[in-house]
Write a protein that holds these residues in place. Structure first.
Motif, mmCIF file in Angstrom:
data_model
loop_
_atom_site.group_PDB
_atom_site.id
_atom_site.type_symbol
_atom_site.label_atom_id
_atom_site.label_comp_id
_atom_site.label_asym_id
_atom_site.label_seq_id
_atom_site.Cartn_x
_atom_site.Cartn_y
_atom_site.Cartn_z
ATOM 1 N N LEU A 66 0.839 -1.204 0.000
ATOM 2 C CA LEU A 66 0.000 0.000 0.000
ATOM 3 C C LEU A 66 0.871 1.251 0.000
ATOM 4 O O LEU A 66 1.964 1.250 0.596
ATOM 5 N N GLY A 67 0.386 2.306 -0.624
ATOM 6 C CA GLY A 67 1.117 3.571 -0.618
ATOM 7 C C GLY A 67 2.560 3.350 -1.050
ATOM 8 O O GLY A 67 2.827 2.750 -2.105
ATOM 9 N N GLY A 68 3.499 3.801 -0.180
ATOM 10 C CA GLY A 68 4.923 3.627 -0.484
ATOM 11 C C GLY A 68 5.300 2.171 -0.758
ATOM 12 O O GLY A 68 6.295 1.909 -1.435
ATOM 13 N N GLY A 69 4.504 1.235 -0.257
ATOM 14 C CA GLY A 69 4.774 -0.194 -0.509
ATOM 15 C C GLY A 69 4.490 -0.548 -1.957
ATOM 16 O O GLY A 69 5.290 -1.217 -2.631
ATOM 17 N N LEU A 70 3.338 -0.083 -2.469
ATOM 18 C CA LEU A 70 3.050 -0.325 -3.891
ATOM 19 C C LEU A 70 4.034 0.464 -4.758
ATOM 20 O O LEU A 70 4.499 -0.008 -5.795
ATOM 21 N N GLU A 71 4.383 1.664 -4.294
ATOM 22 C CA GLU A 71 5.345 2.483 -5.052
ATOM 23 C C GLU A 71 6.705 1.785 -5.130
ATOM 24 O O GLU A 71 7.380 1.832 -6.149
ATOM 25 N N LEU A 72 7.055 1.085 -4.037
ATOM 26 C CA LEU A 72 8.311 0.332 -4.055
ATOM 27 C C LEU A 72 8.235 -0.791 -5.091
ATOM 28 O O LEU A 72 9.168 -0.979 -5.878
ATOM 29 N N THR A 73 7.131 -1.515 -5.110
ATOM 30 C CA THR A 73 7.016 -2.609 -6.108
ATOM 31 C C THR A 73 7.075 -2.042 -7.525
ATOM 32 O O THR A 73 7.623 -2.669 -8.419
ATOM 33 N N MET A 74 6.494 -0.841 -7.715
ATOM 34 C CA MET A 74 6.459 -0.268 -9.071
ATOM 35 C C MET A 74 7.811 0.273 -9.509
ATOM 36 O O MET A 74 8.047 0.478 -10.691
ATOM 37 N N SER A 75 8.707 0.548 -8.547
ATOM 38 C CA SER A 75 10.068 0.957 -8.911
ATOM 39 C C SER A 75 10.894 -0.252 -9.309
ATOM 40 O O SER A 75 11.890 -0.119 -10.020
ATOM 41 N N CYS A 76 10.496 -1.435 -8.805
ATOM 42 C CA CYS A 76 11.206 -2.663 -9.167
ATOM 43 C C CYS A 76 10.931 -2.972 -10.645
ATOM 44 O O CYS A 76 9.977 -2.471 -11.234
ATOM 45 N N GLN B 255 3.130 8.714 -11.142
ATOM 46 C CA GLN B 255 3.743 8.533 -12.459
ATOM 47 C C GLN B 255 3.789 7.053 -12.853
ATOM 48 O O GLN B 255 3.362 6.671 -13.943
ATOM 49 N N ARG B 256 4.325 6.244 -11.947
ATOM 50 C CA ARG B 256 4.562 4.829 -12.327
ATOM 51 C C ARG B 256 3.261 4.036 -12.438
ATOM 52 O O ARG B 256 3.170 3.127 -13.259
ATOM 53 N N LEU B 257 2.244 4.357 -11.613
ATOM 54 C CA LEU B 257 0.990 3.602 -11.734
ATOM 55 C C LEU B 257 0.355 3.885 -13.100
ATOM 56 O O LEU B 257 -0.097 2.965 -13.782
ATOM 57 N N ALA B 258 0.364 5.152 -13.509
ATOM 58 C CA ALA B 258 -0.206 5.499 -14.818
ATOM 59 C C ALA B 258 0.581 4.838 -15.951
ATOM 60 O O ALA B 258 -0.001 4.385 -16.938
ATOM 61 N N GLN B 259 1.911 4.752 -15.794
ATOM 62 C CA GLN B 259 2.719 4.093 -16.836
ATOM 63 C C GLN B 259 2.373 2.612 -16.942
ATOM 64 O O GLN B 259 2.337 2.035 -18.025
ATOM 65 N N LEU B 260 2.122 1.983 -15.796
ATOM 66 C CA LEU B 260 1.899 0.534 -15.806
ATOM 67 C C LEU B 260 0.477 0.151 -16.207
ATOM 68 O O LEU B 260 0.280 -0.818 -16.927
ATOM 69 N N ILE B 261 -0.528 0.895 -15.721
ATOM 70 C CA ILE B 261 -1.910 0.423 -15.946
ATOM 71 C C ILE B 261 -2.747 1.417 -16.748
ATOM 72 O O ILE B 261 -3.910 1.158 -16.999
ATOM 73 N N GLY B 262 -2.151 2.549 -17.151
ATOM 74 C CA GLY B 262 -2.901 3.559 -17.908
ATOM 75 C C GLY B 262 -3.435 4.649 -16.990
ATOM 76 O O GLY B 262 -3.706 4.414 -15.804
#
Ligand code: CAA
Length: 258
Positions: free
Chosen positions: A110-120, A148-155
């Motif tokens: 969640l939050g920074g946790g999902l952001e961490l997975t999306m940086s991987c 930024q990264r969520l939009a890149q990954l899922i639109g």
């Protein structure tokens, strides 16, 4: 090096980093971010590390976000610095690491946790994973690259809905929308990540570093991804890995890059 909030374990070319604050659901406090930066920087410089796997300790959470207790009374300047430092030390740092990083998502991300997975570079979720960006429910927005990264990954449309509603998605939905690459049972999570890591480790580390740089370049506004690809492609011709890879092919043997 021993850490207060991390466990590290290396087997062959695979380094596993476990974020170890289970009582706080592995929430990312300042010290954990600094320790992750140190562990990843060390891995980046270590020829005996080919791939890094990042996961959370315990059965409940990968990482439940930035540590809310740490920033609850921050000012505007402190909030700005929290996001800037975090992005610099951890989230952008992982994205630009020369070695692939796989997130093994073993529960709440969640939050920074999902952001961490999306940086991987690669994400594998167990069936009990729950993912979301709940920051707007706290009166903030994702500050570790999530917008930024969520939009890149899922639109853009789906990302906006997830951010505005603060809803969590289950592993199956995350797979459907391209947020994770694979779903496996909790018992199979480590094995699946190691299987992917082992395949990667058979290939040229120098070419993989160039591929990370080229793919990332396509997502930086002022960079021409195709131009960077040409440069990185050219650089490969000067590497020992290229000589080994092409010789092995011509000699009808397996390449040995290590
Ligand atoms: N920060 C600090 N502590 C946290 C935390 C977080 N992000 N998430 C959980 N914890 C702590 C809880 O405070 C609790 O500690 P205590 O026992 O000392 O009270 C412990 O972890 C267990 O949590 P819960 O009792 O809440 O467990 P639960 O099973 O009832 O709920 C949960 C689990 C749904 C994940 C819930 O803990 C939760 O909603 N956590 C917060 C998630 C969140 O909002 N994350 C975003 C943070 S903001 C951010 O990340 C900003 C950014 O982009 C930079």
């Amino acid at each position: 090096m021993s850490y207060n909030n991390l466990l590290t374990e290396r087997e062959g070319l695979i380094l596993k980093i476990t974020i170890n604050r289970p009582k706080q659901l592995n929430a990312l406090n300042k010290e954990t971010i600094q320790e992750l930066n140190h562990a990843l920087d060390t891995a980046n410089k270590d020829q005996d590390v080919g791939v890094v796997i990042v996961t959370g300790s315990g059965e409940k959470a990968f990482v439940a976000g930035a540590d809310i207790k740490e920033f609850a009374d921050f000012s505007i300047n402190e909030g700005t610095e929290l996001a800037a430092k975090g992005q610099d030390l951890l989230f952008n740092f992982i994205q630009n690491l020369k070695k692939p990083v796989i997130a093994a998502i073993n529960g709440f991300a969640l939050g920074g946790g999902l952001e961490l997975t999306m940086s991987c570079h690669i994400r594998v979720a167990s069936t009990n994973a729950r993912m979301g960006l709940p920051e707007t429910s706290l009166g903030v927005i994702p500050g570790y690259g999530g917008t930024q990264r969520l939009a890149q990954l899922i639109g853009k449309g789906r990302a906006m809905e997830m951010i505005f509603t603060a809803d969590m998605v289950k592993a199956e939905r995350a797979y459907e929308i391209g947020l994770v690459n694979h779903i496996v049972s909790p018992e199979e999570l480590t094995q699946k990540c190691e299987e992917i890591a082992s395949k990667i480790c058979r290939n040229s580390p120098m070419a993989i570093a160039s591929a990370i740089c080229s793919v990332n370049a396509g997502f930086v506004a002022n960079l021409d991804g195709l131009k960077i690809e040409i440069e990185e492609f050219g650089k490969c011709f000067g590497t020992s890995d290229f000589k080994e890879g092409t010789s092995a092919f011509l000699e009808k043997r397996k390449a040995n890059f290590n």
